[in-house]
Design a protein around this motif. Structure first.
Motif, PDB file in Angstrom:
ATOM      1  N   SER A  21      41.343  37.797  37.920  1.00 50.83           N
ATOM      2  CA  SER A  21      40.519  39.000  37.749  1.00 50.83           C
ATOM      3  C   SER A  21      40.286  39.231  36.118  1.00 50.83           C
ATOM      4  O   SER A  21      39.170  39.679  35.652  1.00 50.83           O
ATOM      5  CB  SER A  21      40.954  40.121  38.170  1.00 50.83           C
ATOM      6  OG  SER A  21      42.372  40.368  37.669  1.00 50.83           O
ATOM      7  N   GLY A  22      41.287  39.060  35.328  1.00 53.50           N
ATOM      8  CA  GLY A  22      41.373  39.407  33.804  1.00 53.50           C
ATOM      9  C   GLY A  22      40.544  38.197  33.174  1.00 53.50           C
ATOM     10  O   GLY A  22      40.040  38.380  32.238  1.00 53.50           O
ATOM     11  N   LEU A  25      36.582  38.198  33.792  1.00 52.07           N
ATOM     12  CA  LEU A  25      35.630  39.389  32.989  1.00 52.07           C
ATOM     13  C   LEU A  25      36.480  39.564  31.706  1.00 52.07           C
ATOM     14  O   LEU A  25      37.236  40.169  31.359  1.00 52.07           O
ATOM     15  CB  LEU A  25      35.776  40.909  33.979  1.00 52.07           C
ATOM     16  CG  LEU A  25      35.514  40.842  35.106  1.00 52.07           C
ATOM     17  CD1 LEU A  25      35.568  42.068  35.789  1.00 52.07           C
ATOM     18  CD2 LEU A  25      33.830  40.627  35.226  1.00 52.07           C
ATOM     19  N   SER A  28      36.435  42.837  29.503  1.00 52.63           N
ATOM     20  CA  SER A  28      37.441  43.869  29.470  1.00 52.63           C
ATOM     21  C   SER A  28      38.529  43.496  30.353  1.00 52.63           C
ATOM     22  O   SER A  28      39.214  43.920  31.206  1.00 52.63           O
ATOM     23  CB  SER A  28      36.676  45.052  30.450  1.00 52.63           C
ATOM     24  OG  SER A  28      36.064  44.402  31.787  1.00 52.63           O
ATOM     25  N   ASN A  29      39.179  42.206  29.823  1.00 50.30           N
ATOM     26  CA  ASN A  29      40.247  41.555  30.561  1.00 50.30           C
ATOM     27  C   ASN A  29      41.555  42.385  30.725  1.00 50.30           C
ATOM     28  O   ASN A  29      42.103  42.349  31.595  1.00 50.30           O
ATOM     29  CB  ASN A  29      40.644  40.166  29.981  1.00 50.30           C
ATOM     30  CG  ASN A  29      40.763  40.029  28.587  1.00 50.30           C
ATOM     31  OD1 ASN A  29      41.065  41.186  27.914  1.00 50.30           O
ATOM     32  ND2 ASN A  29      40.967  38.742  28.009  1.00 50.30           N
ATOM     33  N   THR A  32      40.905  44.982  33.323  1.00 48.78           N
ATOM     34  CA  THR A  32      40.870  44.708  34.408  1.00 48.78           C
ATOM     35  C   THR A  32      42.551  44.156  35.005  1.00 48.78           C
ATOM     36  O   THR A  32      42.581  44.423  35.988  1.00 48.78           O
ATOM     37  CB  THR A  32      39.774  43.563  34.478  1.00 48.78           C
ATOM     38  OG1 THR A  32      38.629  43.937  34.036  1.00 48.78           O
ATOM     39  CG2 THR A  32      39.695  42.842  36.019  1.00 48.78           C
ATOM     40  N   ALA A  33      42.935  43.452  33.999  1.00 49.14           N
ATOM     41  CA  ALA A  33      44.232  42.897  34.437  1.00 49.14           C
ATOM     42  C   ALA A  33      45.394  43.629  34.531  1.00 49.14           C
ATOM     43  O   ALA A  33      46.090  43.940  35.481  1.00 49.14           O
ATOM     44  CB  ALA A  33      44.832  41.835  33.277  1.00 49.14           C
ATOM     45  N   ARG A  35      44.961  47.121  35.391  1.00 46.41           N
ATOM     46  CA  ARG A  35      44.558  47.917  36.622  1.00 46.41           C
ATOM     47  C   ARG A  35      44.899  47.034  37.931  1.00 46.41           C
ATOM     48  O   ARG A  35      45.477  47.702  39.066  1.00 46.41           O
ATOM     49  CB  ARG A  35      43.091  48.265  36.697  1.00 46.41           C
ATOM     50  CG  ARG A  35      42.634  49.148  35.737  1.00 46.41           C
ATOM     51  CD  ARG A  35      41.137  49.583  35.622  1.00 46.41           C
ATOM     52  NE  ARG A  35      41.027  50.656  34.764  1.00 46.41           N
ATOM     53  CZ  ARG A  35      39.572  51.059  34.504  1.00 46.41           C
ATOM     54  NH1 ARG A  35      38.650  50.593  34.991  1.00 46.41           N
ATOM     55  NH2 ARG A  35      39.517  52.128  33.568  1.00 46.41           N
ATOM     56  N   VAL A  36      44.472  45.792  38.215  1.00 44.14           N
ATOM     57  CA  VAL A  36      44.948  44.820  39.256  1.00 44.14           C
ATOM     58  C   VAL A  36      46.349  45.009  39.128  1.00 44.14           C
ATOM     59  O   VAL A  36      46.921  44.898  40.373  1.00 44.14           O
ATOM     60  CB  VAL A  36      44.230  43.468  38.962  1.00 44.14           C
ATOM     61  CG1 VAL A  36      44.880  42.647  40.211  1.00 44.14           C
ATOM     62  CG2 VAL A  36      42.678  43.505  39.112  1.00 44.14           C
ATOM     63  N   GLU A 105      45.791  38.713  30.025  1.00 41.04           N
ATOM     64  CA  GLU A 105      45.551  38.561  31.642  1.00 41.04           C
ATOM     65  C   GLU A 105      46.925  37.582  31.824  1.00 41.04           C
ATOM     66  O   GLU A 105      47.568  37.665  32.738  1.00 41.04           O
ATOM     67  CB  GLU A 105      44.462  37.819  32.105  1.00 41.04           C
ATOM     68  CG  GLU A 105      44.114  36.375  31.763  1.00 41.04           C
ATOM     69  CD  GLU A 105      43.625  36.383  30.500  1.00 41.04           C
ATOM     70  OE1 GLU A 105      42.860  35.164  30.111  1.00 41.04           O
ATOM     71  OE2 GLU A 105      43.355  37.510  29.785  1.00 41.04           O
TER      72      GLU A 105
END
Length: 237
Positions: A21-22, A25, A28-29, A32-33, A35-36, A105
């Motif tokens: 996920s990181g 993207l 905004s890794n 994203t990383a 938040r996941v 990430e």
């Protein structure tokens, strides 16, 4: 699915989801990383709650597959809880500490791997699998120590950490071999210690091998460099 396998396996598999996920993207890794990671931590805490329910009805949760034996008793549950709690604290702290760094990430992903390996370590039911899980914690921590790989000091610290703890791993493996020769089993519940030369030698090797990994005097020279060069949040784990 066995709840122990789900608990440990989910932590390790979460690393893949966080990394992908990181990495996918890049713009905004971090967000994203991170938040996941928080979502997966929530799921892991839900699994933890199921573990409390399972342990409230039986004293020990077990899982066996071939030569792999896993047991979670009260002590294993306590240590797994501490590992998950520290991982949660490290991820929350790292939100700002790691922000803007290259490879964020990877950082969050390796925290999940390290946490899962620690959980597997404290639930291992035999000496060999305990050693395998311990090596898993070592490998994931090597990568975290070298997170700032653009700095020569970080790479040097990682190499020192790797060489010294690898020697400890070999000593522990020899000790496990001696235990097997003496008892014919590596099952922790079945081993009956006796006063014999092989047990004494294996005990010395265990102390020396794990002493390196635990940075006990005088085998602690890797620790100052590893702590100084690794990200701050990793020092707790």
């Amino acid at each position: 699915m066995n709840i122990i396998v789900g608990f440990i396996g989910l932590s390790i598999l979460s690393s893949l989801l966080v990394y992908v996920s990181g990495h996918a993207l890049r713009l905004s890794n971090c967000m994203t990383a991170c938040r996941v990671s928080l979502v997966m931590l929530l799921v892991l805490w839900l699994f933890w709650w199921n573990l409390t329910t399972g342990l409230s009805t039986v004293n020990t949760l077990t899982f066996s597959l071939g030569m792999i034996n896993m047991r979670m008793d009260g002590l294993g549950f306590l240590m797994s809880t501490l590992a998950l709690l520290l991982a949660t604290a490290a991820i929350l702290f790292s939100y700002r500490d790691i922000a803007g760094q290259t490879g964020e990430e990877k950082y969050y992903a390796m925290i999940f791997v390290l946490t899962g390996m620690i959980m597997g370590l404290v639930c291992a039911g035999d000496l060999f699998n305990l050693w395998v899980w311990f090596e898993g914690t070592a490998i994931s921590s090597y990568l975290l120590v070298a997170f700032y790989n653009q700095r020569d000091d970080a790479i040097a610290a990682c190499i020192k950490y790797f060489i010294q703890t690898s020697v400890g791993s070999v000593l522990v493996l020899f000790a496990i071999g001696l235990i097997f020769i003496q008892t014919g089993t590596l099952d922790l519940a079945a081993i009956q210690p006796t006063v014999s030369p092989l047990f004494i030698i294996s005990g010395v090797l265990f102390v020396m091998g794990f002493g390196v990994k635990a940075a006990l005097f005088p085998n602690f020279t890797w620790l100052p460099d590893a702590y100084a060069e690794s990200p701050t949040g990793i020092s707790a784990l």
